[in-house]
Design an enzyme around this catalytic site. Structure first.
Site, PDB file in Angstrom:
ATOM      1  CB  ALA A  81      -0.907   0.057   1.196  1.00 60.29           C
ATOM      2  CB  SER A 133      -8.974 -11.442   4.366  1.00 59.83           C
ATOM      3  OG  SER A 133      -8.693 -12.135   5.406  1.00 59.83           O
ATOM      4  CG  HIS A 191     -10.748  -8.972   7.985  1.00 61.36           C
ATOM      5  ND1 HIS A 191      -9.436  -9.226   8.045  1.00 61.36           N
ATOM      6  CD2 HIS A 191     -11.254 -10.285   7.939  1.00 61.36           C
ATOM      7  CE1 HIS A 191      -9.138 -10.610   8.116  1.00 61.36           C
ATOM      8  NE2 HIS A 191     -10.443 -11.137   7.963  1.00 61.36           N
ATOM      9  CG  ASN A 192      -6.184  -6.541   8.140  1.00 61.51           C
ATOM     10  OD1 ASN A 192      -7.170  -7.425   7.772  1.00 61.51           O
ATOM     11  ND2 ASN A 192      -5.195  -6.312   7.794  1.00 61.51           N
ATOM     12  CD  GLU A 195      -5.533 -10.180  10.666  1.00 62.87           C
ATOM     13  OE1 GLU A 195      -6.237 -10.418   9.744  1.00 62.87           O
ATOM     14  OE2 GLU A 195      -4.317  -9.753  10.528  1.00 62.87           O
TER      15      GLU A 195
HETATM   16  C1  6PG Z   1      -5.352 -11.171   5.841  1.00 60.30           C
HETATM   17  C2  6PG Z   1      -4.131 -10.402   6.667  1.00 60.30           C
HETATM   18  C3  6PG Z   1      -3.269  -9.711   6.027  1.00 60.30           C
HETATM   19  C4  6PG Z   1      -2.054  -9.416   6.632  1.00 60.30           C
HETATM   20  C5  6PG Z   1      -2.313  -8.489   7.977  1.00 60.30           C
HETATM   21  C6  6PG Z   1      -0.944  -8.469   8.750  1.00 60.30           C
HETATM   22  O1  6PG Z   1      -6.690 -10.818   6.316  1.00 60.30           O
HETATM   23  O2  6PG Z   1      -5.107 -12.060   5.027  1.00 60.30           O
HETATM   24  O3  6PG Z   1      -5.051  -9.487   7.710  1.00 60.30           O
HETATM   25  O4  6PG Z   1      -3.942  -8.738   5.208  1.00 60.30           O
HETATM   26  O5  6PG Z   1      -1.364 -10.641   7.205  1.00 60.30           O
HETATM   27  O6  6PG Z   1      -2.262  -7.232   7.266  1.00 60.30           O
HETATM   28  O7  6PG Z   1      -1.158  -7.219   9.504  1.00 60.30           O
HETATM   29  P1  6PG Z   1      -0.256  -6.964  10.494  1.00 60.30           P
HETATM   30  O8  6PG Z   1       1.399  -7.135   9.956  1.00 60.30           O
HETATM   31  O9  6PG Z   1      -0.423  -5.520  10.839  1.00 60.30           O
HETATM   32  O10 6PG Z   1      -0.221  -7.817  11.857  1.00 60.30           O
END
Ligand code: 6PG
Length: 466
Positions: A81, A133, A191-192, A195
């Site tokens: 990004a 994702s 979503h993240n 997560e």
């Molecule tokens: C997904 C993950 C992916 C990535 C994260 C890690 O949905 O497949 O979220 O996008 O592994 O962005 O994020 P960090 O490096 O901030 O933990």
């Protein structure tokens, strides 16, 4: 021969997506930049490495790459990004004609996506911000795909996106148009954040079991396995079980990993978006700050909390299971509400139930909870309006309180679990301490306060020091 889809960027995600599409029968043109001594012949090397890419065409020249695509050209970017995305769009534009489509499959910020969308709209080039994702395995075997931008752009790409996406338990494809503008990247960002908080909750429970209850990795894995099988079916719990079981000739791999967490930007972006919207995102804040704080400050060197009694904590694993259930509900609730509020403001029209379905397969936060929450999300109060759910939450909450009390005098911090508990208390308490805040504001700044029973617009000032 012209190909159906162009892929730009052959890192982990770009390669897995290419393999997925090729396996599903789509002809591909693969482009990767040339950086002398660092990235040379990348596309050709991937083609040599993976059988399913055998008939793909390799490129290091953008014009030749664009010329190799059938019109309207469909190009999927898998780039880090930021500036790299704008840079490649600028380089591609001379080779595109109105009606062509660029899809940004990276973790771009949703406002960048909106700017790019507006810019490309004026050139009649379709643009879509696609949240992807599932990590490497998801991209390869079936990710969850959240598309945002113009519906016409989605119509151009729906066929191949659906083919490559995961399939939900209901037999639906985990791929859909979620809304206009930057909606796709916005929901991926949220979503993240879910997560981040779920990872942190699991890490906290692990610490309680391991340090507090003196359970070994195998024992903890067995408990998590039981929970997941009988109740949660959560991907993040599943991978944690696998991590806890991974051992080689040097011992547990986990024991060799430095306890300092890394992060990219999506967690911070969600928190910032929440703050700008005056929305409480305490779960992602706790998870994010825990990652920051794992780089412990030298100022605290030599200080510690000494456990009063060196005995295992008196907790039952079933209490911890209730804690997991409770904190996950709060985590999902906070973030679905953020999506709802931002969607209303931006006019994206995001359907929360559709989002539940999209997130129930292929992605990192997939779990049974997304199926269970779906019927409640039509109501603004979410699961908190349902008497049965509320009874469950209330009884789970007492386990959270017990855990917080039991660990208070130990060195085990519970930032995310405590944040969920505090949020629930604040949402359910009969009267808050905010009258003190209002009085203080009025005392030093004559900011005024609303009186009980008064009109919301009527502000009163009291001459505190007359
Ligand atoms: C997904 C993950 C992916 C990535 C994260 C890690 O949905 O497949 O979220 O996008 O592994 O962005 O994020 P960090 O490096 O901030 O933990």
């Amino acid at each position: 021969m012209k190909t159906a889809i162009g892929i730009i960027g052959l890192g982990v995600m770009g390669t897995s997506i290419s393999r997925n599409l090729a396996r599903n029968g789509f002809s591909l043109s693969l482009y990767n930049r040339f950086v002398k001594g660092v990235e040379e012949d990348v596309a050709q090397k991937k083609i040599n490495q993976y059988e399913e890419l055998e008939s793909a065409l390799p490129f290091e020249d953008l014009k030749l790459f664009a010329d190799s695509l059938t019109s309207p050209k469909k190009i999927l970017l898998n780039l880090t990004a930021g500036a790299a995305v704008d840079h490649i769009i600028d380089q591609l534009l001379p080779f595109l004609t109105p009606g062509d489509l660029i899809i940004d499959g990276g973790n771009s910020h949703f406002t960048d996506t909106e700017n790019r969308l507006n810019r490309l709209q004026s050139k009649q080039i379709f643009f879509m911000g696609l949240g992807i994702s599932g990590g490497e395995a998801g991209a390869l075997h079936g990710p969850s795909l959240m598309a945002g931008g113009s519906e016409d752009a989605y119509a151009l790409s729906e066929n191949f996106l659906k083919e490559m996406a995961a399939t939900t338990a209901e037999g639906e494809k985990a791929c859909d148009y979620v809304g206009s503008g930057g909606a796709g990247h916005f929901v991926k960002m949220v979503h993240n954040a879910i997560e981040y908080a779920e990872m942190q909750i699991i890490a906290e429970l692990f610490e309680v079991m391991h340090k507090g209850m003196r359970m070994g990795y195998t024992e903890i894995a067995a408990v998590f396995e039981q929970w997941n099988k009988n109740e949660f079916d959560a991907y993040l719990l599943d991978i944690t079980i696998k991590i806890l079981k991974t051992k080689d000739e040097k011992g547990y791999v986990l024991d060799r990993i430095l306890d300092k967490a890394s992060y990219n930007q999506t967690g911070s972006w969600t928190l910032i978006a929440g703050i700008k919207d005056f929305h409480s995102c305490s779960m992602v804040a706790a998870a994010l700050f825990s990652r920051f704080n794992s780089n412990r400050s030298k100022a605290f060197k030599g200080l510690s909390i000494t456990q009063q009694e060196d005995v295992p904590l008196k907790l039952e694993v079933d209490q911890l299971r209730a804690v997991f259930r409770f904190t996950r509900t709060v985590n999902h609730y906070q973030h679905f509400r953020l999506v709802e509020e931002m969607s209303e403001k931006a006019g994206w029209n995001i359907d929360l139930q559709k989002l539940c379905s999209l997130w129930s397969a292929g992605c990192i936060i997939k779990s049974k909870l997304l199926v269970q929450l779906s019927p409640f999300l039509e109501n603004r109060l979410g699961p908190f309006f349902d008497p049965q759910y509320l009874n469950q939450l209330n009884s789970d909450r007492s386990s959270v309180a017990t855990l917080i009390t039991e660990t208070a005098n130990t060195e085990i911090p519970l930032p995310c679990i405590s944040a969920a508990h505090t949020y629930y208390k604040q949402m359910t308490q009969r009267k808050s301490s905010a009258n003190i805040i209002q009085a203080q504001r009025d005392f030093f700044g004559a900011h005024g306060f609303q009186i009980i029973g008064g009109n919301p617009g009527d502000l009163h000032h009291y001459p505190w020091e007359r």
